[in-house]
Design a protein around this motif. Structure first.
Motif, short mmCIF file in Angstrom:
data_model
loop_
_atom_site.label_atom_id
_atom_site.label_comp_id
_atom_site.label_asym_id
_atom_site.label_seq_id
_atom_site.Cartn_x
_atom_site.Cartn_y
_atom_site.Cartn_z
N GLN A 105 8.24 29.15 -48.05
CA GLN A 105 7.65 29.42 -46.60
C GLN A 105 5.72 29.11 -46.58
O GLN A 105 5.43 29.39 -45.88
CB GLN A 105 8.07 31.17 -46.20
N ARG A 106 5.23 29.37 -47.60
CA ARG A 106 4.40 28.82 -47.92
C ARG A 106 3.69 27.57 -47.12
O ARG A 106 2.30 27.34 -46.52
CB ARG A 106 3.40 28.93 -49.64
N ASN A 107 4.87 26.47 -46.98
CA ASN A 107 4.29 25.12 -47.39
C ASN A 107 4.36 25.48 -45.84
O ASN A 107 3.68 24.04 -45.24
CB ASN A 107 4.82 24.13 -47.81
N ILE A 108 5.64 25.85 -45.49
CA ILE A 108 5.59 25.88 -43.49
C ILE A 108 4.40 26.30 -42.99
O ILE A 108 3.92 25.61 -42.10
CB ILE A 108 7.39 26.74 -43.72
N ARG A 109 3.68 27.35 -43.92
CA ARG A 109 2.82 27.62 -43.07
C ARG A 109 1.71 27.03 -42.95
O ARG A 109 0.46 26.83 -42.40
CB ARG A 109 2.40 28.89 -43.57
N LYS A 110 1.28 26.09 -44.32
CA LYS A 110 0.47 25.62 -44.61
C LYS A 110 0.26 24.29 -43.81
O LYS A 110 -0.40 23.80 -43.03
CB LYS A 110 0.45 24.94 -45.57
N VAL A 111 2.33 23.75 -43.62
CA VAL A 111 1.98 22.58 -42.24
C VAL A 111 1.05 23.28 -40.51
O VAL A 111 1.42 22.58 -40.15
CB VAL A 111 3.37 22.21 -42.11
N ARG A 112 2.01 23.61 -40.44
CA ARG A 112 1.86 24.63 -39.38
C ARG A 112 0.16 25.32 -38.70
O ARG A 112 -0.53 24.70 -37.87
CB ARG A 112 2.23 25.97 -39.08
N GLU A 113 -0.78 25.27 -39.72
CA GLU A 113 -2.23 25.32 -40.01
C GLU A 113 -2.74 23.87 -39.89
O GLU A 113 -3.63 24.31 -39.37
CB GLU A 113 -2.58 26.30 -40.86
N ALA A 114 -2.46 23.32 -40.67
CA ALA A 114 -2.94 21.96 -40.35
C ALA A 114 -3.14 21.23 -39.07
O ALA A 114 -3.53 20.32 -38.92
CB ALA A 114 -2.55 21.58 -41.60
#
Length: 300
Positions: A105-114
């Motif tokens: 979920q941390r990676n999913i969030r980072k992709v969304r933020e990026a």
């Protein structure tokens, strides 16, 4: 014969230059200043007088890294290998690491933020029906060391066949350059290599720098691992016509500096990339073994 006495020697005159960008003033040391587009062909020697260059009315670009904003080029760091591989986790042969990466979920969030943060400046319009090439620069199409040191001219730092490679694939692919260096270095490299602002038979659609990369969480050798990546998903989120089905990422080809004249990697890669455009879905291929895939495809 007339003799010039020591006290008659004309002293050097230094003219201080002020760099301004968006209203802010920068101090750039002379040794970091680089002038692009001042003359055509070979650069004049340092002792050439400005008055003899006949540059009145000409436009040129002056760039340089300000004090305090120095970029630590990988080739200048003592404890790093010559080739910096930012694809150090190979998901192709590691489905466990791939699953951890995709489901964290941390990676999913980072992709969304990026994705939300990403601002893409389109240099040349994207074309309907084309596939996408995402291409790295350093140690892939450029030998960075002699370029940054000035020991070789830019044309000799480019990988053999660079422009021919891009011209060969351009009818089928839009081209994105994505480098893990900062924009000021990236822009200078592209201009000096003649990849932008030239009359070549290809166009660069857009360029991304290291600010578009971010750290993700995955696994390496069975242990939790954090590293920076070029997440193609943030491009796909902006341009839904592209996906894993029609995108190829070329990063860190085999080193080419020792036998440059015999280097045919880009010629072979162009054949592979043109050949696979006949396929509907690139996910059926193993790009890591592209040379094997090329032999297989050409024999079928």
């Amino acid at each position: 014969m007339a003799t010039v006495l020591e006290d008659e020697i004309i002293p050097e005159t230094k003219i201080p230059l002020t760099f301004k960008w968006s209203g802010r003033e920068y101090k750039v040391p002379p040794e970091r200043q680089k002038i692009l587009g001042l003359v055509k062909g070979k650069l004049p020697p340092d002792q050439e007088r400005i008055a003899d260059l006949r540059i009145a009315g000409k436009s040129f670009t002056l760039i340089g890294t300000p004090e305090g904003d120095e970029i630590k080029d990988p080739s200048k760091l003592e404890f790093l290998p010559d080739v910096v591989n930012d694809l150090d986790v190979d998901f192709t042969d590691n489905p466990t690491a791939a699953a951890i990466y995709k489901n964290d979920q941390r990676n999913i969030r980072k992709v969304r933020e990026a994705t939300e943060k990403l601002q893409i400046n389109i240099i040349h319009p994207l074309r309907d029906g084309k596939r996408l090439l995402v291409l790295d620069i350093d140690y892939t199409i450029l030998d960075t060391k002699p370029l940054t040191s000035g020991s070789l001219p830019p044309a000799e730092c480019a990988r053999p066949g660079l422009h021919e490679f891009l011209e060969a694939i351009y009818p089928y692919y839009d081209i994105c350059i994505w480098s893990q260096t900062s924009w000021i270095w990236l822009e200078a490299k592209l201009v000096e290599l003649g990849m932008v602002g030239s009359t070549r038979n290809y166009q660069i659609s857009f360029v991304l720098d290291k600010t578009c990369m971010f750290a993700v969480f995955t696994e390496r050798n069975g242990q939790p691992y954090t590293h920076h990546v070029k997440a193609l998903q943030i491009i796909w989120n902006h341009f839904p016509q592209f996906s894993a089905k029609n995108t190829i990422h070329v990063d860190d080809l085999n080193a080419h500096t020792e036998q440059a004249q015999a280097d045919r990697e880009l010629h072979k890669l162009a054949r592979y990339m043109v050949h696979i455009t006949a396929l509907e879905d690139f996910r059926t291929l193993r790009h890591k073994a592209w040379k094997h895939e090329l032999r297989r495809l050409t024999q079928s």
